[in-house]
Structures are given as structure tokens and as C-alpha cells.
Design a protein around this motif. Structure first.
Motif, PDB file in Angstrom:
ATOM      1  N   ALA A 132       1.056  -1.405   0.178  1.00 55.02           N
ATOM      2  CA  ALA A 132       0.250   0.149  -0.103  1.00 55.02           C
ATOM      3  C   ALA A 132       1.062   0.915   0.070  1.00 55.02           C
ATOM      4  O   ALA A 132       0.251   2.181  -0.929  1.00 55.02           O
ATOM      5  CB  ALA A 132      -1.089   0.174   1.074  1.00 55.02           C
ATOM      6  N   THR A 135       2.698   1.806  -3.318  1.00 57.69           N
ATOM      7  CA  THR A 135       1.561   1.824  -4.557  1.00 57.69           C
ATOM      8  C   THR A 135       0.975   2.884  -3.955  1.00 57.69           C
ATOM      9  O   THR A 135       0.748   4.731  -5.091  1.00 57.69           O
ATOM     10  CB  THR A 135       0.592   1.150  -4.607  1.00 57.69           C
ATOM     11  OG1 THR A 135       0.566   0.111  -4.710  1.00 57.69           O
ATOM     12  CG2 THR A 135      -0.648   1.558  -5.589  1.00 57.69           C
ATOM     13  N   PHE A 163      -4.889  -0.581   2.460  1.00 59.10           N
ATOM     14  CA  PHE A 163      -5.076   0.308   1.203  1.00 59.10           C
ATOM     15  C   PHE A 163      -5.905   1.814   1.555  1.00 59.10           C
ATOM     16  O   PHE A 163      -4.971   2.558   1.748  1.00 59.10           O
ATOM     17  CB  PHE A 163      -5.022  -0.657   0.073  1.00 59.10           C
ATOM     18  CG  PHE A 163      -3.793  -0.457  -0.925  1.00 59.10           C
ATOM     19  CD1 PHE A 163      -3.787  -0.015  -1.358  1.00 59.10           C
ATOM     20  CD2 PHE A 163      -3.714  -2.368  -0.321  1.00 59.10           C
ATOM     21  CE1 PHE A 163      -2.974  -0.666  -2.245  1.00 59.10           C
ATOM     22  CE2 PHE A 163      -2.883  -2.461  -1.461  1.00 59.10           C
ATOM     23  CZ  PHE A 163      -1.670  -2.144  -2.483  1.00 59.10           C
ATOM     24  N   LYS A 164      -6.662   1.673   1.985  1.00 63.03           N
ATOM     25  CA  LYS A 164      -7.634   2.749   2.798  1.00 63.03           C
ATOM     26  C   LYS A 164      -7.420   3.149   3.910  1.00 63.03           C
ATOM     27  O   LYS A 164      -7.135   4.085   3.621  1.00 63.03           O
ATOM     28  CB  LYS A 164      -8.942   2.085   2.527  1.00 63.03           C
ATOM     29  CG  LYS A 164      -9.715   2.026   1.417  1.00 63.03           C
ATOM     30  CD  LYS A 164     -11.404   1.465   1.905  1.00 63.03           C
ATOM     31  CE  LYS A 164     -12.182   1.678   0.798  1.00 63.03           C
ATOM     32  NZ  LYS A 164     -13.877   1.377   0.902  1.00 63.03           N
ATOM     33  N   VAL A 174      -9.940   3.355  -4.334  1.00 65.54           N
ATOM     34  CA  VAL A 174      -8.913   2.214  -4.142  1.00 65.54           C
ATOM     35  C   VAL A 174     -10.497   1.494  -3.846  1.00 65.54           C
ATOM     36  O   VAL A 174     -11.613   1.389  -3.186  1.00 65.54           O
ATOM     37  CB  VAL A 174      -8.259   2.525  -2.641  1.00 65.54           C
ATOM     38  CG1 VAL A 174      -7.945   0.610  -3.050  1.00 65.54           C
ATOM     39  CG2 VAL A 174      -7.533   2.796  -2.689  1.00 65.54           C
TER      40      VAL A 174
END
Length: 222
Positions: A132, A135, A163-164, A174
Motif C-alpha cells: 500500500a 503504491t 490500502f484505505k 481504492v
């Protein structure tokens, strides 16, 4: 005497109630276990994304799912994450995620996929939080507004949460695409070792991801 009888009555009532609960759990076990697994499964990818990101750790299932999303125009770009080598002395004997992806595409007679790898800031990711963070840096440089991550269905809720959490102030949307396998799904995961181990591990790992603000050091290598 009456007090003793009352105590015995309550004890038998509790035992009878527990027996009823156990009986109901047994009768509805398939429904309960299916609902439990479905809690961990999310598949909310929508078209219009800037890029598809295939997470490391399950390339046999995740790569075909990523290709399917790309072929169906969910995003024009498709990337792999950079995974840390597990044993550098023998890494040359194992094909990379990128080479595997190219072979899968070739096997499917698809030759125009714009494969690329998101570089790691730490020498290779060892967790979903690492992926994450890598990215996020990559996405900000390219001013992306919407990405789709691809991972195994049982790992989707935890991955999306990680990721969030990393992207929470970025303004980047996302979503997640769930990759299925031929061994188990939500309706039968408790009937095989692979399904049991996957769901049990998610049961342990997900709460930790929820309460940690950054990468939990006790969780490594998805």
C-alpha cells in the motif's frame, strides 16, 4: 430446600438453553459458516480506474483476475507489486511475478498487456501495508484518482482496509477485485485444509490490521 430446587431448575434451564443453541448452530452451520466467510470477501471493482494493481503472494489466482479486469476495460494500466526475495541464494531458480504474468498472458493469447512493476521503497514488500505504501507513492507521482487492487477473495477485506488506511488522505479511490480459486469458496471453506487455514488466518490478522495505524510488525509475508 426450595432454594436448592430453584438453583437446580436454573441450572437445567441453562443447560437446556445451551443445548438448543448448539442444535440450532448445527442445523444452520452451512449458513453460518458461509456468512462468516463472506464477511472477509469483497469484490467491488468498477470501471474507470487509472490502474489495476496485482498484489504479490498468490500469482496463480491473482494474475488471471487482473488480466480479466484489464481485458474488460476496468483500467488501461496494469501493475505488479515488488515482493521481497525469500531466499536470495535460490531466487534465480524461481520465475518472477512479472515473468509469470507474461507467461499467463501468452498462454491466453494476449500479447499487448502493458505490464509494469511498482518499485518498492524498502527493497521488496513483505506485507500488504508495504504494498500500500509503495503504491501510494507511485500513484501520487502519476496523479491517479482511482485504483483497483487484486488479491485472493479471502484476503480482500484485509487488503482493502490496509490500502484505505494508507490512502485515507490522498483523495485516491481504492477498490478491490477478488480472485477465486478452484479449491474452496465461501460455501465450502471448512471442508478442506486450505480453506480452513485461510479463513482462520484472516480471523487472526484482520483485527490486527484494524487496530494498527501502520504496518503491524508481527504480520509478515502474505
Amino acid at each position: 430446600m426450595l432454594g436448592m430446587e430453584g438453583t437446580n431448575f436454573r441450572l437445567w434451564s441453562y443447560m437446556f438453553g445451551a443445548l438448543i443453541v448448539l442444535l440450532l448452530v448445527w442445523l444452520f452451520r452451512v449458513f453460518i459458516l458461509t456468512c462468516y466467510a463472506n464477511f472477509f470477501f469483497i469484490d467491488n471493482a468498477s470501471k474507470g480506474a487509472d490502474a489495476i494493481i496485482i498484489l504479490s503472494g498468490g500469482k496463480v489466482t491473482r494474475t488471471p483476475k487482473g488480466i480479466d479486469l484489464w481485458q474488460n476495460s476496468f483500467a488501461p494500466l496494469i501493475f505488479l507489486t515488488d515482493e521481497k526475495q525469500r531466499n536470495s541464494d535460490y531466487q534465480h531458480l524461481k520465475i518472477s511475478n512479472l515473468e509469470f504474468a507474461r507467461r499467463v498472458a501468452k498462454h491466453s493469447y494476449i500479447n499487448n498487456i502493458p505490464w509494469a512493476v511498482i518499485p518498492s521503497i524498502s527493497g521488496g514488500s513483505t506485507s500488504t501495508f508495504d504494498e500500500a505504501e509503495d503504491t501510494l507513492i507511485f500513484a501520487k507521482k502519476r496523479k491517479w484518482k482511482h485504483i483497483i487492487i487484486v488479491t485472493d477473495h479471502f484476503h480482500t477485506r484485509r487488503a482493502l482496509h490496509a490500502f484505505k488506511k494508507a490512502f485515507r488522505k490522498s483523495g485516491i479511490k481504492v477498490e478491490v477485485g477478488a480472485a477465486k480459486n478452484d479449491i474452496f469458496d465461501a460455501t465450502n471453506w471448512w471442508t478442506c485444509d486450505r480453506g480452513i487455514s485461510s479463513i482462520v488466518l484472516e480471523t487472526i490478522k484482520y483485527p490486527i490490521y484494524v487496530f494498527w495505524k501502520t504496518e503491524p510488525k508481527i504480520i509478515r509475508n502474505n
